[in-house]
Design an enzyme around this catalytic site. Structure first.
Site, mmCIF file in Angstrom:
data_model
loop_
_atom_site.group_PDB
_atom_site.id
_atom_site.type_symbol
_atom_site.label_atom_id
_atom_site.label_comp_id
_atom_site.label_asym_id
_atom_site.label_seq_id
_atom_site.Cartn_x
_atom_site.Cartn_y
_atom_site.Cartn_z
ATOM 1 N N ASN A 26 0.845 -1.205 0.000
ATOM 2 C CA ASN A 26 0.000 0.000 0.000
ATOM 3 C C ASN A 26 0.869 1.239 0.000
ATOM 4 O OD1 ASN A 26 -2.353 -1.549 0.385
ATOM 5 N ND2 ASN A 26 -2.229 -1.379 2.615
ATOM 6 N N LYS B 125 0.919 -4.434 4.815
ATOM 7 C CA LYS B 125 1.507 -5.389 5.754
ATOM 8 C C LYS B 125 2.550 -6.291 5.086
ATOM 9 C CE LYS B 125 -2.465 -5.328 8.776
ATOM 10 N NZ LYS B 125 -1.865 -4.317 9.664
ATOM 11 N N ALA C 66 4.340 -5.776 2.270
ATOM 12 C CA ALA C 66 5.528 -5.012 1.868
ATOM 13 C C ALA C 66 6.335 -4.590 3.093
ATOM 14 C CB ALA C 66 5.091 -3.793 1.065
ATOM 15 N N ASN C 67 5.643 -4.182 4.156
ATOM 16 C CA ASN C 67 6.370 -3.789 5.371
ATOM 17 C C ASN C 67 7.197 -4.964 5.901
ATOM 18 O OD1 ASN C 67 4.932 -1.417 5.152
ATOM 19 N ND2 ASN C 67 3.492 -1.874 6.809
ATOM 20 N N GLY D 198 2.528 -6.022 22.373
ATOM 21 C CA GLY D 198 2.929 -4.612 22.328
ATOM 22 C C GLY D 198 4.208 -4.418 23.117
ATOM 23 N N ALA E 256 2.817 -0.547 11.995
ATOM 24 C CA ALA E 256 3.768 -1.511 11.426
ATOM 25 C C ALA E 256 4.735 -2.122 12.437
ATOM 26 C CB ALA E 256 4.555 -0.908 10.265
ATOM 27 N N ALA E 257 4.522 -1.870 13.739
ATOM 28 C CA ALA E 257 5.418 -2.506 14.718
ATOM 29 C C ALA E 257 5.318 -4.037 14.584
ATOM 30 C CB ALA E 257 5.052 -2.077 16.130
ATOM 31 N N GLY E 258 4.089 -4.536 14.413
ATOM 32 C CA GLY E 258 3.905 -5.978 14.243
ATOM 33 C C GLY E 258 4.558 -6.470 12.951
ATOM 34 N N ASP E 259 4.476 -5.667 11.900
ATOM 35 C CA ASP E 259 5.088 -6.055 10.619
ATOM 36 C C ASP E 259 6.607 -6.143 10.762
ATOM 37 O OD1 ASP E 259 2.558 -5.939 9.538
ATOM 38 O OD2 ASP E 259 2.789 -3.881 8.825
#
Ligand code: RIB
Length: 309
Positions: A12, A41, A43-44, A223, A250-253
């Site tokens: 995105n 997601k 691409a990240n 988190g 994007a922390a999870g990505d």
């Protein structure tokens, strides 16, 4: 030498407004600051894995427009193999509208565009890199049949499969049976099991419930508190790193991408989770999705400064 990571997923362009607080329905909040950044997601995660030291092939669709061209140029700059990033005629590239509040929390709406046209056949066409990969990584911003085909194909070839079940949705058992490592956050884990995750005891119960559906390893991201690990070899919480959050987008990505990079070079699960937590902690101190993903030297320096004495 690390093995290849094949990421199947979305790309995105993120339109971001940093504002005092996220408006309620019907409300207008003035005074925000606008920026645009590469996101999605899939691409990240591909970019995070490449910057963390992984050799990455990305399987995705963008529109035949400037957003798509810019996205591909960005993947190339990060050394990602874009052979299977397809331009889609008559479709727009994916766009996300993101609002980020003063505490770094966000609210996101996505117009999927070409991401919704990534097919199981597109994944079949990427069978050679998938079959020889160390790791296959997917999320849920592209059609579920496409995700399922990617996981099945990789699983049948003995490739380690990682599914980040985001954004949250129900998952068919047939898909979960092909997943080696499932990485939900608390709300995704809750949606998948109907059980809350408020503390370590609940995380352990939810993870065990998810593992019954197929995956050997469950990593519940908590988190700033870190990651709850459920694995036949070891279960417990790998603590996160306290940092001042600017933007948690994007922390999870970034966690998933860095995790895949670490696993593909043979790090133990626990070390790979700690490495992923460090990458994610750095990312929340920066604005934007892909711009926030740290490089390998940055992650190593961060970890060295926090090494147990
Ligand atoms: O996980 C963050 C991502 O979700 C953003 O980059 C946005 O594009 C949405 O896909």
């Amino acid at each position: 030498m690390s093995g290849r990571i094949v990421v199947v997923g979305s790309s995105n362009t993120d339109m971001i407004i940093q504002c005092e607080r996220i408006p309620r329905p019907g409300e207008t909040v003035l005074g925000g600051r606008f920026s645009m950044a590469a996101g999605g997601k899939g691409a990240n995660q591909a970019v995070a894995a490449a910057r963390a030291g992984g050799q990455v092939t990305f399987v995705a669709r963008v529109g035949d427009d400037l957003f798509g061209e810019n996205a591909i140029a960005g993947f190339r700059r990060d050394g990602i193999d874009v052979t299977h990033v397809l331009k889609t005629p008559d479709a727009a590239s994916g766009i996300a509208l993101i609002m980020v509040d003063r505490g770094g929390e966000n609210s996101i709406a996505v117009a999927s565009g070409a991401n919704g046209l990534l097919t199981p056949d597109d994944v079949e066409a990427a069978e050679p890199p998938l079959a020889g990969a160390a790791c296959a990584l997917a999320q849920l911003e592209v059609p579920i049949d496409t995700v399922q085909r990617a996981m099945e194909l990789a699983f049948r070839k003995g490739v380690r499969t990682i599914l980040n079940p985001a954004p949250a949705r129900e998952l068919p058992d047939a898909l979960l049976e092909t997943v080696g490592i499932l990485t939900p956050n608390e709300s995704e884990a809750e949606l998948l099991t109907g059980l809350p995750v408020r503390d370590e005891t609940e995380a352990a119960r939810v993870a065990a419930r998810l593992a019954e559906r197929g995956p050997r390893t469950i990593l519940i991201t908590l988190g700033a508190r870190g990651v709850y690990v459920h694995d036949p070899e070891w279960s417990g919480t790998v603590p996160g790193f306290p940092v001042e959050a600017v933007d948690t987008t994007a922390a999870g990505d970034v966690f998933n991408g860095a995790l895949a990079a670490a696993l593909s070079e043979g790090k133990s699960l626990r070390d790979a989770v700690r490495f992923g937590c460090a990458a994610a902690a750095i990312s929340v101190t920066r604005l934007g999705a892909q711009p926030s993903a740290p490089t390998r030297p940055e992650i190593e320096e961060f970890l060295a400064a926090r090494a147990e004495k």
